[in-house]
Design a protein around this motif. Structure first.
Motif, short mmCIF file in Angstrom:
data_model
loop_
_atom_site.label_atom_id
_atom_site.label_comp_id
_atom_site.label_asym_id
_atom_site.label_seq_id
_atom_site.Cartn_x
_atom_site.Cartn_y
_atom_site.Cartn_z
N ARG A 127 21.37 45.60 -0.06
CA ARG A 127 20.74 46.31 -1.18
C ARG A 127 19.23 46.06 -1.24
NH1 ARG A 127 23.85 42.37 -3.78
NH2 ARG A 127 25.40 43.94 -4.29
N ASN A 128 18.77 45.03 -0.54
CA ASN A 128 17.33 44.76 -0.52
C ASN A 128 16.60 45.57 0.56
OD1 ASN A 128 17.49 42.79 -2.59
ND2 ASN A 128 18.19 41.27 -1.10
N ASN A 130 15.42 48.62 1.34
CA ASN A 130 15.16 49.89 0.66
C ASN A 130 14.51 50.88 1.63
OD1 ASN A 130 15.07 51.74 -1.42
ND2 ASN A 130 13.10 51.01 -2.18
N GLN A 135 18.09 55.15 0.54
CA GLN A 135 17.84 55.85 -0.72
C GLN A 135 18.54 57.21 -0.73
OE1 GLN A 135 16.14 54.57 -3.52
NE2 GLN A 135 17.28 56.33 -4.33
N TYR A 138 22.07 56.50 -1.51
CA TYR A 138 22.21 56.22 -2.95
C TYR A 138 22.33 57.51 -3.75
CZ TYR A 138 20.73 51.26 -2.56
OH TYR A 138 20.65 49.93 -2.27
#
Length: 300
Positions: A127-128, A130, A135, A138
């Motif tokens: 999750r870190n 990015n 994205q 997500y």
């Protein structure tokens, strides 16, 4: 009556000192041997315990594969297993951010470890990490990247740019529908999104996510096989759930996704912008989430 006891020898200090030294040396030797044996048991015992019954292979099968599912925006390769210490067991992975097929990405090395009691340690990336692709994943299931806006973006770009994109379906496709659709479009799925989870990373399975399972050639495009995903979930046990949650996964979600086999989207790293312009007009495509583009300078 006469006592037959032998006469006591005269006291000899030199012999006494030698005897004492021999006794001390023998006692010290015994103590050192005992300490060495205890040290070997304390060191080798836990190491043998950690590697018994093929635990090394299972560690890479479960944790190595979970790490790949945890990082769908990366091309991850497990670098063998394992480094074993009395208190832990670990392996390294090489991770390369996914980019359009002709682009070059830097590769980094990371360590995945578990304790003597099987608990996973701190996890890198996830999750870190990015990235633009993470994205885009997500955003699957959200109202971002409306179709009309994507059309305008694709229209502004040169048609021969290579793209990295998440193609999201209007309604999830069953396995045979996905296979047929990709075949008709002559498309290749780097990985398939088997879950709609707005605002978080969905379960995404790729062609090299697990290299020990059952493969079905040319299913779901370029060897991305639901059968392989199902083979992996079949080896998972209830006690794996605690570790899987460290990877932002759970047994229930994985088993449901593998059982249903519904494709909500897929990652495309080979298409050109021009072909994506055509693809977005398909009524089965809800939207295309563009993550990256690159131009091949060597192309005539």
């Amino acid at each position: 009556m006469t006592d037959d006891f032998p006469e006591m020898p005269d006291f000899d200090p030199k012999l006494t000192r030698k005897a004492v030294r021999r006794g001390l040396a023998r006692t010290t030797s015994y103590a050192l041997v005992l300490l060495l044996a205890l040290a070997l048991v304390a060191t080798a015992g836990p190491m043998i315990l950690q590697t018994r019954d093929g635990r090394e292979q299972r560690m890479t099968d479960v944790l190595g594969t979970a790490f790949k599912v945890y990082n769908p925006a990366y091309r991850v390769v497990t670098n063998g297993c394992c480094e074993v210490t009395p208190l832990s067991m670990s392996f390294t992975v090489s991770a390369e951010p996914l980019r359009p097929v002709e682009a070059i990405s830097p590769t980094s090395t990371h360590t995945v470890s578990q304790s003597l009691f099987g608990q996973v340690g701190h996890l890198p990336l996830g999750r870190n990490a990015n990235t633009r692709l993470s994205q885009s994943l997500y955003d699957v299931g959200t109202d971002l990247a409306a179709k009309e806006n994507v059309r305008k973006t694709l229209a502004r770009l040169p048609g021969d740019l290579r793209a990295l994109a998440v193609v999201e379906f209007t309604a999830p496709l069953k396995p045979d529908e996905l296979e047929s659709w990709l075949g008709t479009k002559r498309k290749c799925a780097h990985s398939v999104v088997y879950e709609r989870r707005p605002g978080a990373l969905p379960i995404t399975w790729g062609s090299i996510t697990w290299d020990r399972g059952t493969f079905t050639e040319d299913k779901e495009g370029c060897g991305v096989g639901l059968s392989n995903f199902r083979s992996w979930t079949a080896i998972l046990r209830d006690h794996d759930d605690a570790n899987l949650r460290r990877f932002d996964l759970s047994l229930d979600r994985l088993r449901r996704a593998a059982r249903d086999g519904l494709a909500y989207a897929y990652v495309d790293e080979t298409s050109s912008v021009e072909s994506l312009r055509e693809l977005i007009e398909d009524p089965r495509v809800r939207t295309i989430r563009l993550a990256d583009v690159t131009f091949d300078l060597d192309r005539p």
